[in-house]
Motif scaffolding. Structure first.
Motif, PDB file in Angstrom:
ATOM      1  N   PHE A   1       0.847  -1.191   0.000  1.00 49.09           N
ATOM      2  CA  PHE A   1       0.000   0.000   0.000  1.00 49.09           C
ATOM      3  C   PHE A   1       0.881   1.238   0.000  1.00 49.09           C
ATOM      4  N   THR A   2       0.262   2.366  -0.315  1.00 50.21           N
ATOM      5  CA  THR A   2       0.949   3.653  -0.353  1.00 50.21           C
ATOM      6  C   THR A   2       0.205   4.609   0.552  1.00 50.21           C
ATOM      7  N   ASP A   3       0.951   5.364   1.408  1.00 44.53           N
ATOM      8  CA  ASP A   3       0.283   6.310   2.302  1.00 44.53           C
ATOM      9  C   ASP A   3       0.034   7.633   1.581  1.00 44.53           C
ATOM     10  N   ALA A   4      -0.533   8.614   2.278  1.00 45.27           N
ATOM     11  CA  ALA A   4      -0.907   9.896   1.684  1.00 45.27           C
ATOM     12  C   ALA A   4       0.303  10.686   1.186  1.00 45.27           C
ATOM     13  N   ASN A   5       1.496  10.406   1.741  1.00 40.57           N
ATOM     14  CA  ASN A   5       2.717  11.108   1.326  1.00 40.57           C
ATOM     15  C   ASN A   5       3.428  10.413   0.168  1.00 40.57           C
ATOM     16  N   GLY A   6       2.833   9.342  -0.336  1.00 37.88           N
ATOM     17  CA  GLY A   6       3.434   8.630  -1.453  1.00 37.88           C
ATOM     18  C   GLY A   6       4.436   7.567  -1.048  1.00 37.88           C
ATOM     19  N   VAL A   7       4.599   7.322   0.249  1.00 36.29           N
ATOM     20  CA  VAL A   7       5.526   6.290   0.725  1.00 36.29           C
ATOM     21  C   VAL A   7       4.885   4.928   0.480  1.00 36.29           C
ATOM     22  N   LYS A   8       5.687   4.060  -0.177  1.00 37.97           N
ATOM     23  CA  LYS A   8       5.185   2.717  -0.490  1.00 37.97           C
ATOM     24  C   LYS A   8       5.651   1.729   0.575  1.00 37.97           C
ATOM     25  N   TYR A   9       4.723   0.841   0.967  1.00 40.02           N
ATOM     26  CA  TYR A   9       5.008  -0.163   1.985  1.00 40.02           C
ATOM     27  C   TYR A   9       4.831  -1.549   1.366  1.00 40.02           C
TER      28      TYR A   9
END
Length: 188
Positions: A16-24
């Motif tokens: 998934f990707t958070d609101a800041n564009g960081v991918k997990y």
């Protein structure tokens, strides 16, 4: 429900990707600790409480309590093959019918005493007569209790509340002060 990020559900074992564009990566939810999840705004949303479908269609949507005539989309009566209007049974009617069915099943094991009396004249034991009378009386009382409720919530409480509860003060079982159906008699 499960994990959510910004109001959107997160599937475990999916990247998934958070609101800041960081991918997990897919395994991040399994491997991270609660503080790490909280730090990026992931919350756990519990499943909603289950709905007791005996009384409710869904949360805040009770089933009909009283019988109602069936009508079509134009408001005209729905008739059966004999021209008699169909009645949609309400919860009260259903639960009263269930009490009658339970009473019949409680009486059935002792029916042979009654048949024997009719066939041979041998008396029915007094304890059996008393039990059968108590079953019929209890059925009528339970039906009256059901008939008197005015809301689906009252009916649900009446049917689901136990007749006895544990009292911490006396450390014994006592009669439940909350509304409950009268318990069925037992054959000694």
């Amino acid at each position: 429900m499960g994990f959510e990020l910004n109001g959107q559900p997160l599937a475990v074992d999916r990247p998934f990707t958070d609101a800041n564009g960081v991918k997990y990566p897919a395994n991040w939810l399994r491997l991270s600790i609660e503080a790490e999840k909280e730090a990026i705004g992931i919350t756990w949303v519990p499943d909603p409480a289950p709905v007791d479908t005996r009384f409710y269609w869904d949360h805040d949507l009770p089933k009909r309590l009283e019988d109602e005539p069936a009508v079509d989309e134009d408001g005209d009566p729905v008739l059966d093959a004999d021209g008699v209007q169909i009645i949609n049974r309400g919860l009260k009617t259903e639960w009263i019918a269930q009490q009658k069915q339970i009473a019949g099943s409680l009486l059935a094991p002792t029916d042979w005493y009654i048949i024997r009396k009719a066939d041979t004249g041998i008396d029915v034991p007094a304890a059996v007569k008393q039990y059968r009378d108590e079953v019929r009386l209890t059925s009528g009382l339970r039906e009256d209790q059901i008939s008197q409720v005015t809301t689906t919530e009252e009916l649900a409480a009446l049917v689901t509340n136990s007749a006895t509860i544990y009292d911490e003060t006396t450390q014994s079982m006592i009669t439940n002060p909350a509304p409950h159906l009268i318990p069925w008699p037992e054959l000694d």
